[in-house]
Design a protein around this motif. Structure first.
Motif, PDB file in Angstrom:
ATOM      1  N   ALA A  16       0.764  -1.191  -0.010  1.00  0.00           N
ATOM      2  CA  ALA A  16      -0.045   0.144  -0.009  1.00  0.00           C
ATOM      3  C   ALA A  16       1.041   1.406  -0.138  1.00  0.00           C
ATOM      4  CB  ALA A  16      -0.784  -0.081   1.103  1.00  0.00           C
ATOM      5  N   ALA A  17       1.939   1.251   0.744  1.00  0.00           N
ATOM      6  CA  ALA A  17       2.937   2.315   0.673  1.00  0.00           C
ATOM      7  C   ALA A  17       3.543   2.629  -0.360  1.00  0.00           C
ATOM      8  CB  ALA A  17       3.814   2.306   1.877  1.00  0.00           C
ATOM      9  N   ALA A  18       3.795   1.576  -1.312  1.00  0.00           N
ATOM     10  CA  ALA A  18       4.525   1.617  -2.720  1.00  0.00           C
ATOM     11  C   ALA A  18       3.352   1.908  -3.601  1.00  0.00           C
ATOM     12  CB  ALA A  18       4.819   0.164  -3.142  1.00  0.00           C
ATOM     13  N   ALA A  19       2.335   1.849  -3.379  1.00  0.00           N
ATOM     14  CA  ALA A  19       1.162   2.163  -4.393  1.00  0.00           C
ATOM     15  C   ALA A  19       0.954   3.439  -4.056  1.00  0.00           C
ATOM     16  CB  ALA A  19      -0.139   1.422  -4.197  1.00  0.00           C
ATOM     17  N   GLY A  20       0.969   4.052  -3.113  1.00  0.00           N
ATOM     18  CA  GLY A  20       0.739   5.514  -2.552  1.00  0.00           C
ATOM     19  C   GLY A  20       1.847   6.372  -3.103  1.00  0.00           C
ATOM     20  N   ALA A  21       3.301   5.793  -2.973  1.00  0.00           N
ATOM     21  CA  ALA A  21       4.392   6.430  -3.479  1.00  0.00           C
ATOM     22  C   ALA A  21       4.225   6.565  -5.036  1.00  0.00           C
ATOM     23  CB  ALA A  21       5.659   5.766  -2.741  1.00  0.00           C
ATOM     24  N   ALA A  22       3.762   5.614  -5.568  1.00  0.00           N
ATOM     25  CA  ALA A  22       3.689   5.617  -7.072  1.00  0.00           C
ATOM     26  C   ALA A  22       2.565   6.709  -7.468  1.00  0.00           C
ATOM     27  CB  ALA A  22       3.224   4.280  -7.565  1.00  0.00           C
ATOM     28  N   TRP A  23       1.587   6.996  -6.642  1.00  0.00           N
ATOM     29  CA  TRP A  23       0.588   7.903  -7.053  1.00  0.00           C
ATOM     30  C   TRP A  23       1.091   9.180  -6.666  1.00  0.00           C
ATOM     31  CZ3 TRP A  23      -2.172  11.084  -3.334  1.00  0.00           C
ATOM     32  CH2 TRP A  23      -3.039  11.804  -3.804  1.00  0.00           C
ATOM     33  N   GLY A  24       1.954   9.565  -5.828  1.00  0.00           N
ATOM     34  CA  GLY A  24       2.597  10.726  -5.416  1.00  0.00           C
ATOM     35  C   GLY A  24       3.689  11.044  -6.775  1.00  0.00           C
ATOM     36  N   ASP A  25       4.387  10.057  -7.078  1.00  0.00           N
ATOM     37  CA  ASP A  25       5.449  10.310  -8.276  1.00  0.00           C
ATOM     38  C   ASP A  25       4.544  10.753  -9.434  1.00  0.00           C
ATOM     39  OD1 ASP A  25       8.032  10.612  -9.014  1.00  0.00           O
ATOM     40  OD2 ASP A  25       7.776   8.717 -10.248  1.00  0.00           O
ATOM     41  N   ARG A  26       3.642   9.982  -9.574  1.00  0.00           N
ATOM     42  CA  ARG A  26       2.576  10.587 -10.830  1.00  0.00           C
ATOM     43  C   ARG A  26       2.044  11.928 -10.903  1.00  0.00           C
ATOM     44  NH1 ARG A  26      -0.474  10.452 -14.971  1.00  0.00           N
ATOM     45  NH2 ARG A  26      -2.570   9.622 -15.141  1.00  0.00           N
ATOM     46  N   ARG A  27       1.672  12.324  -9.515  1.00  0.00           N
ATOM     47  CA  ARG A  27       1.360  13.685  -9.525  1.00  0.00           C
ATOM     48  C   ARG A  27       2.476  14.749  -9.580  1.00  0.00           C
ATOM     49  NH1 ARG A  27      -1.231  15.133  -4.441  1.00  0.00           N
ATOM     50  NH2 ARG A  27      -1.661  16.977  -5.542  1.00  0.00           N
ATOM     51  N   ARG A  28       3.497  14.069  -9.129  1.00  0.00           N
ATOM     52  CA  ARG A  28       4.922  15.175  -9.430  1.00  0.00           C
ATOM     53  C   ARG A  28       5.257  15.193 -10.992  1.00  0.00           C
ATOM     54  NH1 ARG A  28       9.983  14.915 -10.808  1.00  0.00           N
ATOM     55  NH2 ARG A  28       9.770  12.462 -11.066  1.00  0.00           N
ATOM     56  N   THR A  29       5.219  14.106 -11.643  1.00  0.00           N
ATOM     57  CA  THR A  29       5.506  14.154 -13.088  1.00  0.00           C
ATOM     58  C   THR A  29       4.437  14.850 -13.950  1.00  0.00           C
ATOM     59  OG1 THR A  29       4.520  11.974 -13.440  1.00  0.00           O
ATOM     60  CG2 THR A  29       6.848  12.088 -12.967  1.00  0.00           C
ATOM     61  N   GLN A  30       2.898  14.973 -13.324  1.00  0.00           N
ATOM     62  CA  GLN A  30       2.197  15.636 -14.203  1.00  0.00           C
ATOM     63  C   GLN A  30       2.085  17.297 -14.072  1.00  0.00           C
ATOM     64  OE1 GLN A  30       0.401  14.207 -16.350  1.00  0.00           O
ATOM     65  NE2 GLN A  30       1.308  12.332 -15.900  1.00  0.00           N
TER      66      GLN A  30
END
Length: 63
Positions: A16-30
């Protein structure tokens, strides 16, 4: 609760932490300026969570 069930719970929390971090990184790249310095380096958090989850899952399988 058995040790194996607890370890699987920790592994699920790492997932779940990895999925949340992936979401945070996707937001950063957008963002308009993806190189803007953020507070948390999401890729590092995601990598650590994935590695920790794999290690804990391996311990759960062995126990």
């Amino acid at each position: 609760m058995s040790t194996q069930a607890m370890l699987y719970g920790v592994a699920a929390s790492c997932a779940a932490a990895a999925a949340g971090a992936a979401w945070g990184d996707r937001r950063r790249t957008q963002r308009r300026d993806p190189d803007a310095v953020g507070v948390i380096d999401w890729r590092t958090v995601q990598l650590i969570a994935i590695v920790a989850g794999l290690v804990v899952a391996a311990f759960a399988v062995r126990s």
